[in-house]
Design a protein around this motif. Structure first.
Motif, PDB file in Angstrom:
ATOM      1  N   ASP A 190      13.309  -2.378 -34.019  1.00 16.42           N
ATOM      2  CA  ASP A 190      14.705  -2.551 -33.621  1.00 16.42           C
ATOM      3  C   ASP A 190      15.142  -1.585 -32.540  1.00 16.42           C
ATOM      4  N   CYS A 191      14.275  -0.651 -32.155  1.00 20.87           N
ATOM      5  CA  CYS A 191      14.713   0.378 -31.213  1.00 20.87           C
ATOM      6  C   CYS A 191      13.899   0.288 -29.941  1.00 20.87           C
ATOM      7  N   SER A 192      14.564  -0.173 -28.869  1.00 16.60           N
ATOM      8  CA  SER A 192      13.830  -0.325 -27.611  1.00 16.60           C
ATOM      9  C   SER A 192      13.517   1.036 -26.993  1.00 16.60           C
ATOM     10  N   ALA A 193      14.392   2.011 -27.246  1.00 12.33           N
ATOM     11  CA  ALA A 193      14.154   3.342 -26.665  1.00 12.33           C
ATOM     12  C   ALA A 193      12.873   3.942 -27.216  1.00 12.33           C
ATOM     13  N   CYS A 194      12.732   3.918 -28.536  1.00 11.85           N
ATOM     14  CA  CYS A 194      11.527   4.490 -29.146  1.00 11.85           C
ATOM     15  C   CYS A 194      10.297   3.654 -28.824  1.00 11.85           C
ATOM     16  N   SER A 195      10.486   2.332 -28.762  1.00 10.65           N
ATOM     17  CA  SER A 195       9.345   1.474 -28.400  1.00 10.65           C
ATOM     18  C   SER A 195       8.873   1.792 -26.989  1.00 10.65           C
ATOM     19  N   GLY A 196       9.869   1.946 -26.093  1.00  9.02           N
ATOM     20  CA  GLY A 196       9.505   2.291 -24.723  1.00  9.02           C
ATOM     21  C   GLY A 196       8.791   3.634 -24.651  1.00  9.02           C
ATOM     22  N   GLU A 197       9.261   4.573 -25.443  1.00  6.84           N
ATOM     23  CA  GLU A 197       8.639   5.898 -25.464  1.00  6.84           C
ATOM     24  C   GLU A 197       7.202   5.802 -25.965  1.00  6.84           C
ATOM     25  N   LEU A 198       6.974   4.993 -27.000  1.00  3.43           N
ATOM     26  CA  LEU A 198       5.625   4.819 -27.530  1.00  3.43           C
ATOM     27  C   LEU A 198       4.725   4.191 -26.478  1.00  3.43           C
ATOM     28  N   ALA A 199       5.277   3.201 -25.749  1.00  4.87           N
ATOM     29  CA  ALA A 199       4.477   2.559 -24.697  1.00  4.87           C
ATOM     30  C   ALA A 199       4.083   3.584 -23.637  1.00  4.87           C
ATOM     31  N   ARG A 200       5.015   4.457 -23.290  1.00  2.23           N
ATOM     32  CA  ARG A 200       4.705   5.482 -22.280  1.00  2.23           C
ATOM     33  C   ARG A 200       3.640   6.445 -22.792  1.00  2.23           C
ATOM     34  N   LEU A 201       3.700   6.788 -24.068  1.00  5.72           N
ATOM     35  CA  LEU A 201       2.669   7.684 -24.620  1.00  5.72           C
ATOM     36  C   LEU A 201       1.301   7.018 -24.592  1.00  5.72           C
ATOM     37  N   LYS A 202       1.274   5.724 -24.844  1.00  2.00           N
ATOM     38  CA  LYS A 202      -0.014   5.012 -24.819  1.00  2.00           C
ATOM     39  C   LYS A 202      -0.565   4.985 -23.396  1.00  2.00           C
TER      40      LYS A 202
END
Lengths: 467, 195
Positions: free
Chosen positions: A32-44
């Motif tokens: 439900d959280c695009s901010a955290c999802s985006g952050e995870l994508a950047r970490l990957k």
């Protein structure tokens, strides 16, 4: 559990370090959280990008060096005995002498013989060495040459020449001086003491099948090198004189703003020379606006490093200074350890040489074992000398340039402005001086006229009033 | 020997079996070298330290006890040797005694890449290397052990002699710092993927 964003847990989540419960909570949040999802994508992406950082493989000598270090470590603990005298004899100052010369001595002959082609052993030997990949066409001189240095092995001198013609060998077969000349010209790399020999050459002719099968017969006797049966000549490598003390490579980078680039260039060169250093590189050029700029790279003896940096302040306005140092003491020590270990190996092979049978193939085998050891010794020696040079002489790079607006020009401009102002003031004074008398005259006339007019008016008024 | 575990090999070596040490070198030569290479500025220094690691394994073989993984022990030796080396390189240079602008005493660290080197390393790997080198030492080591050697946090804690919580923080901060420094590259990759 995580009521807010889970950014702080994403690293652990990515690395699989969360418990099942924590992982479940994070995954629920991520849906439900695009901010955290985006952050995870950047970490990957970061993690994938990190994989592009490749590093080289260790050198081929890694395993050998580890083994040598362990051997030396045990040596120092007294587990392995070695002849220290040998090491002490091998540390003169100077340059590495050359490569190894291995001479086998024929046990059967006391007089020197030179055999021409047709002798099966020499031909076989020549072919063996040719197969070993020598870059030179070998000419073999089988001589009963003896030395007193080592006993127990046949001596044999192998001569190499750069694909020399057969006639050259023929000439060489007749005189020992020419033989030496061939060996020297052929760049055998051997540094040996030339002994006066009396050649008793008997050339038997050549097989004609090429240099690999040619050999010459020379009778040698050497009054300066007393010969004994079964001696072997071995050339010991000379090691560099390695200094003690700190091993620190110092460098400095200085940026100067100077009034006159050319003068600064000359001054910096003089500073370097006075300090006993030398110029490694330099450049002086002018830009489109005729402003000089350049750089000088100086190598300064380390004892004068600070003094030179102080003097640079007198050469211009210091805009920037960067100095750095690198402690290469451990690296230096490791190189020395490796060098010592190689010498241990070298001496052990020499000891083995004494005990071995004096056959040609074994002699060649010993030579082939010793040559790479000497090559490694040379490499290590060169590395030590390079480090010593880098440590003994510091590197100071001075970048200098004339400023956008030079102080000299400003000074000149100021002077011009002052001169202009003074000139203007003079002109004003001159103008006033020219105009003033006329103005005073006119003013006087006007004053007189005014006074006269006033009197006239008064008289007229008085006269008409009486009437 | 190839079927032995690391701990078995050390046990063999403690009993004097030289072949066990050769197998240990064969297995760990490249991982240890890659670790030191990513910490050091040049391959020669990295190789020196890596060779020193195996010498220490030999010297301290009798003090090794298989409480944890052997890899943790050997990487811990590498970490310790690198830190010792680094400590020797950080000292005050006599000149300049004072910063010419602020008149304050100056301390210089080991050589940093020159602006010319920075300008020359514009490719991703070069930028990446410089960004990682700018991290504090423990963060850099923790990240390298995690990303390039796939160690878990517990193992990393053993290598660096830190607590588990500290390792989590180190890796989180290291990634955060790298992400900021390399934002341009990361955004570029992300944009490409969305297209």
């Amino acid at each position: 559990m995580f009521s807010r964003h889970v950014v702080g847990e994403l690293s652990c989540y990515l690395d699989g370090e969360l418990s099942e419960k924590e992982k479940s909570v994070v995954e629920t949040h991520l849906k439900d959280c695009s901010a955290c999802s985006g952050e995870l994508a950047r970490l990957k992406i970061l993690s994938e990008t990190l994989k592009s950082w490749q590093v080289p493989e260790p050198s081929g000598a890694f395993d050998d060096t580890v083994r040598d270090k362990i051997v030396l470590s045990e040596l120092e603990r007294g587990q392995v005995k070695m002849d220290r005298k040998t090491l002490h004899l091998l540390v003169p100052s100077g340059v590495l002498a050359g490569i190894l010369v291995l001479v086998l001595f024929s046990a059967l002959t006391h007089k020197a013989n030179i055999q021409l082609a047709g002798i099966k052993d020499e031909r076989t030997t020549a072919e063996e060495v040719s197969r070993a990949g020598s870059q030179y066409a070998p000419y073999y001189l089988n001589s009963g040459y003896r030395t007193s240095q080592m006993n127990g092995a046949a001596s044999r001198r192998e001569g190499y020449a750069r694909s020399g013609p057969v006639d050259l060998l023929e000439t060489a077969a007749r005189t020992t001086d020419a033989i030496y000349a061939i060996m020297d010209k052929g760049d055998t790399g051997v540094a040996f003491q030339k002994a006066r020999v009396n050649a008793d050459a008997q050339s038997r002719g050549f097989s004609g099948s090429g240099p690999a099968t040619a050999s010459a017969l020379v009778a040698l006797s050497s009054p300066e090198l007393p010969l004994e049966e079964g001696s072997v000549i071995v050339i010991q490598p000379t090691l560099p004189a390695t200094g003690e003390g700190e091993k620190i490579i110092r460098t400095a980078e200085v940026r100067l703003e100077v009034e006159d680039g050319r003068e600064a260039y000359k001054k910096l060169m003089a500073v370097c020379q006075e300090a006993g250093g030398y110029i490694a590189a330099s450049q002086l050029n002018r830009d489109n606006e005729d402003r000089a700029a350049g750089f000088i790279v100086m190598r300064i003896p380390k004892a004068r490093f600070t003094e030179v940096l102080d003097k640079l302040r007198d050469s211009g306005q210091v805009k920037d200074i960067n100095t750095s140092s690198e402690d290469v003491g451990q690296h230096y020590k490791n190189l020395k350890v490796r060098l010592d270990a190689e010498m241990v190996v070298y001496n052990k092979i020499l000891e083995a040489l004494k005990r071995r049978q004096k056959t040609i193939s074994e002699a060649l085998q010993v030579q082939s074992e010793l040559t790479p050891v000497l090559s490694r010794i040379e490499t290590l020696k060169n590395q030590l000398e390079a480090l010593d040079n880098a440590v003994s002489f510091t590197t100071i790079t001075v970048y200098f340039n004339e400023p956008q607006v030079s102080a000299k020009i400003l000074q000149q401009s100021g002077r011009l402005i002052r001169e202009s102002l003074m000139a203007t003031s003079f002109n004003i004074v001159k103008f006033i001086a020219r105009v003033l008398p006329r103005a005073v005259g006119i003013a006087a006339v006007l004053l007189i006229a005014g006074v006269a007019g006033a009197f006239l008016k008064a008289w007229i008024v008085k006269t008409f009033k009486r009437d | 020997m190839r079927n032995f575990t690391d701990e078995d090999l050390m046990r063999e070596y403690q009993q004097g079996n030289g072949a066990a040490m050769e197998e240990i070198v064969r297995r760990y030569k490249i991982p240890v070298f890659r670790f030191t290479c990513r910490l050091c500025r040049n391959a020669a220094e990295a190789e020196d330290i890596a060779q020193e690691v195996f010498l220490r394994v030999h010297q301290y073989r009798h003090s090794y006890a298989p409480r944890g993984k052997f890899s943790t022990w050997i990487f811990g030796i590498a970490h310790h040797l690198f830190v010792s080396r680094l400590r020797k390189q950080r000292w005050v240079i006599p000149w300049p005694k004072k910063n010419v602008e602020t008149d304050e005493p100056v301390e210089f660290a080991s050589s940093e890449p020159s602006p010319q080197e920075t300008a020359a390393n514009n490719e991703t790997a070069g930028i990446l290397k410089q960004c990682i080198e700018s991290l504090p030492l423990l963060q850099k080591e923790a990240l390298i052990l995690r990303e390039f050697h796939q160690m878990n946090y517990q193992e990393i804690a053993g290598v660096l002699n830190q607590s588990l919580g500290t390792v989590k923080t180190l890796i989180h901060r290291a990634r955060g710092a790298l992400k900021d420094k390399m934002s341009a590259i990361i955004e570029g990759v992300q944009g490409g993927r969305h297209v």
